[in-house]
Write a protein that holds these residues in place. Sequence first.
Motif, PDB file in Angstrom:
ATOM      1  N   UNK A 223       0.817  -1.204   0.000  1.00  0.00           N
ATOM      2  CA  UNK A 223       0.000   0.000   0.000  1.00  0.00           C
ATOM      3  C   UNK A 223       0.853   1.255   0.000  1.00  0.00           C
ATOM      4  N   UNK A 224       1.934   1.237   0.781  1.00  0.00           N
ATOM      5  CA  UNK A 224       2.868   2.373   0.796  1.00  0.00           C
ATOM      6  C   UNK A 224       3.585   2.520  -0.537  1.00  0.00           C
ATOM      7  N   UNK A 225       3.927   1.393  -1.150  1.00  0.00           N
ATOM      8  CA  UNK A 225       4.543   1.453  -2.478  1.00  0.00           C
ATOM      9  C   UNK A 225       3.594   2.102  -3.481  1.00  0.00           C
ATOM     10  N   UNK A 226       2.315   1.786  -3.354  1.00  0.00           N
ATOM     11  CA  UNK A 226       1.326   2.346  -4.282  1.00  0.00           C
ATOM     12  C   UNK A 226       1.207   3.857  -4.131  1.00  0.00           C
ATOM     13  N   UNK A 227       1.452   4.368  -2.923  1.00  0.00           N
ATOM     14  CA  UNK A 227       1.393   5.817  -2.699  1.00  0.00           C
ATOM     15  C   UNK A 227       2.513   6.508  -3.453  1.00  0.00           C
TER      16      UNK A 227
ATOM     17  N   UNK B 144      -7.128   7.027  -3.569  1.00  0.00           N
ATOM     18  CA  UNK B 144      -6.815   8.449  -3.376  1.00  0.00           C
ATOM     19  C   UNK B 144      -6.347   9.113  -4.672  1.00  0.00           C
ATOM     20  N   UNK B 145      -6.030   8.319  -5.688  1.00  0.00           N
ATOM     21  CA  UNK B 145      -5.651   8.864  -7.001  1.00  0.00           C
ATOM     22  C   UNK B 145      -6.587   8.296  -8.064  1.00  0.00           C
TER      23      UNK B 145
ATOM     24  N   UNK C 158      -5.447   4.959  -9.238  1.00  0.00           N
ATOM     25  CA  UNK C 158      -5.829   3.883  -8.325  1.00  0.00           C
ATOM     26  C   UNK C 158      -7.293   3.513  -8.475  1.00  0.00           C
ATOM     27  N   UNK C 159      -8.155   4.507  -8.672  1.00  0.00           N
ATOM     28  CA  UNK C 159      -9.572   4.229  -8.905  1.00  0.00           C
ATOM     29  C   UNK C 159      -9.767   3.387 -10.160  1.00  0.00           C
ATOM     30  N   UNK C 160      -9.015   3.709 -11.181  1.00  0.00           N
ATOM     31  CA  UNK C 160      -9.142   2.957 -12.431  1.00  0.00           C
ATOM     32  C   UNK C 160      -8.671   1.514 -12.260  1.00  0.00           C
ATOM     33  N   UNK C 161      -7.670   1.321 -11.416  1.00  0.00           N
ATOM     34  CA  UNK C 161      -7.212  -0.046 -11.121  1.00  0.00           C
ATOM     35  C   UNK C 161      -8.343  -0.831 -10.468  1.00  0.00           C
ATOM     36  N   UNK C 162      -9.031  -0.215  -9.509  1.00  0.00           N
ATOM     37  CA  UNK C 162     -10.146  -0.884  -8.831  1.00  0.00           C
ATOM     38  C   UNK C 162     -11.301  -1.142  -9.798  1.00  0.00           C
ATOM     39  N   UNK C 163     -11.551  -0.186 -10.680  1.00  0.00           N
ATOM     40  CA  UNK C 163     -12.641  -0.333 -11.649  1.00  0.00           C
ATOM     41  C   UNK C 163     -12.413  -1.527 -12.579  1.00  0.00           C
TER      42      UNK C 163
ATOM     43  N   UNK D   9     -14.640   5.085   2.288  1.00  0.00           N
ATOM     44  CA  UNK D   9     -15.686   5.422   1.312  1.00  0.00           C
ATOM     45  C   UNK D   9     -15.486   6.845   0.797  1.00  0.00           C
ATOM     46  N   UNK D  10     -15.127   7.758   1.687  1.00  0.00           N
ATOM     47  CA  UNK D  10     -14.856   9.139   1.282  1.00  0.00           C
ATOM     48  C   UNK D  10     -13.753   9.187   0.240  1.00  0.00           C
ATOM     49  N   UNK D  11     -12.673   8.449   0.463  1.00  0.00           N
ATOM     50  CA  UNK D  11     -11.558   8.414  -0.486  1.00  0.00           C
ATOM     51  C   UNK D  11     -11.981   7.778  -1.805  1.00  0.00           C
ATOM     52  N   UNK D  12     -12.749   6.708  -1.711  1.00  0.00           N
ATOM     53  CA  UNK D  12     -13.186   5.987  -2.911  1.00  0.00           C
ATOM     54  C   UNK D  12     -14.071   6.868  -3.795  1.00  0.00           C
ATOM     55  N   UNK D  13     -14.950   7.650  -3.198  1.00  0.00           N
ATOM     56  CA  UNK D  13     -15.928   8.433  -3.959  1.00  0.00           C
ATOM     57  C   UNK D  13     -15.432   9.814  -4.370  1.00  0.00           C
ATOM     58  N   UNK D  14     -14.388  10.312  -3.719  1.00  0.00           N
ATOM     59  CA  UNK D  14     -13.882  11.652  -4.041  1.00  0.00           C
ATOM     60  C   UNK D  14     -13.356  11.693  -5.471  1.00  0.00           C
ATOM     61  N   UNK D  15     -13.623  12.808  -6.151  1.00  0.00           N
ATOM     62  CA  UNK D  15     -13.159  12.968  -7.531  1.00  0.00           C
ATOM     63  C   UNK D  15     -12.898  14.449  -7.783  1.00  0.00           C
ATOM     64  N   UNK D  16     -11.629  14.849  -7.949  1.00  0.00           N
ATOM     65  CA  UNK D  16     -11.309  16.267  -8.160  1.00  0.00           C
ATOM     66  C   UNK D  16     -12.097  16.848  -9.329  1.00  0.00           C
ATOM     67  N   UNK D  17     -12.513  18.089  -9.180  1.00  0.00           N
ATOM     68  CA  UNK D  17     -13.352  18.733 -10.197  1.00  0.00           C
ATOM     69  C   UNK D  17     -12.705  18.706 -11.577  1.00  0.00           C
TER      70      UNK D  17
END
Length: 511
Positions: free
Chosen positions: A285-289, A331-332, A335-340, A372-380
């Motif tokens: 997880x730290x490596x992913x950051x 958080x990025x 990363x979201x696309x990896x989960x998707x 959940x907050x991190x998962x759903x957040x999406x910069x404008x």
Amino acid sequence: MAASIEQLLADIWEVEDPVDELKTLNTALLTAPLNSLKETAPGLRLGVIFSLLNTSDREQINLCVSILDRILQALEPVYIAQNFREELQRGLLHPDDSVKILALSQMCESLQKAARTAENPDAVTDFLNSPELLRLIIQCIGGEQLSVAKQAIKAISRIAETKAGLDAIFMGSYLQDLKNVMATDDIVRYRVYELIVEISNASPVSLGYCANSGFISQLITELTGDDILIRATCIETVTALAHSIHGRQYLAQQGVIDKISNMMIGAESDPFSSFYLPGLVKFFGNLAIVDSPQHICEHYPVFLEKVFEMGEGQDPTLNGVALDTLAILASSVEGKQVLQKTGQKFQNLLKKIGHVAKNAPTELRVRCLDAITSILSLPTDQQTDDLLGMTESWFSSLSSQPMELFRSISTQPFTELHCSALRVFAAIADQPWGQKFMINSPGFVEYILDRSVDHDKESKDAKYELVKALVNSNTIADIFGNQHYLRLRAYLREGPYYVRATASVALEGAE
């Protein structure tokens, strides 16, 4: 002020019980500007204060420590090294830990200034010219009090910021002193590992010294050994080494990252893997950051497999680690696309996460809501149609009625849960689909605008951040309508702690 401090110091020489005089001097020093002390400190005779440390009177010791700490802050590193080296050395032998910490912290500050400013190149050398001093610092790592050991680690790390310091620690007799202290017990051994990692992360050159000393290879051997508890402790230290680019490169070159991946694979058949598996997952997880989430997940697929497995399982401890790791990955956008890309697998995990948010113990629920907050957040600036569609589908997967789920949590009388639920709403507040969910939830806008439901500062701040996210969105007026938009703007303008004035009317009754 200078004359009065000099006089106060002189007065202390003349009394038998100096506590009152020490109090007066301490007050004068704490109220004096540091710049004025820098002008006068070199001329102050501090011998009496150092001598008064030789007592069992706790109050007297504390006053002397405070006085010396203030005055020594005003002195240049070279001056301290040349004039108070012996006093600091005696401080390391003092039975009171506060005196040891004073000596260590002053040396640490002096060394830090010396290592980072070209004006004091001789300060480190002056400290190193006293072999016994450095030896005593190393011995402090093995002390009973963690606070003393931490300060000793910090001081040695500062010494190692120069080549002269690295040479002294790793090329001379002090290396054996470190190894001797390391042999004290398991706790002290890991303190030395912590020191080695801190030095290693400073630069590639520092890492080279540490690698050549044999400490890092010893750490890696323990990591891959058979002792489960040692393995669990070692992984945290190795994770810290991966914080620097050159540290990660070293671990990759030595095959350590591959070994950790294989340990995760082998954990499936190890009944005791729950002791060390969380640490292995945190490592990746730290490596992913610091690296690419896609790179890490593609090259080490067992990592994401374990995260999902831990998230779906029944062990609350492993659930928590999985949630924290998902928060890191999500958080990025990458990363979201990896989960998707995991498709239905992640959708199923989201259902479990929604269940945990509703039913788990409070601490785990808070971690779940933060994830959940991190998962759903999406910069404008990254809100493409595809990504917005993705976060909306994730929100819908959490529950058959996700708005009601988080509203029920936000109305509970526990501040942590209340605020965490508000942060979930804030995460979707600047996304058009999130605003549509809100406006279609009966009474939700009234709930947002109702200040009476937030009783503490943290809750008021969390509600205010939600309102700010809504008002700053480009789509809020169209989706919420002008009336609600203007009320939200008024709330934002009034601030988080606004209290509406109420008129009181006194009625006099008549018979």
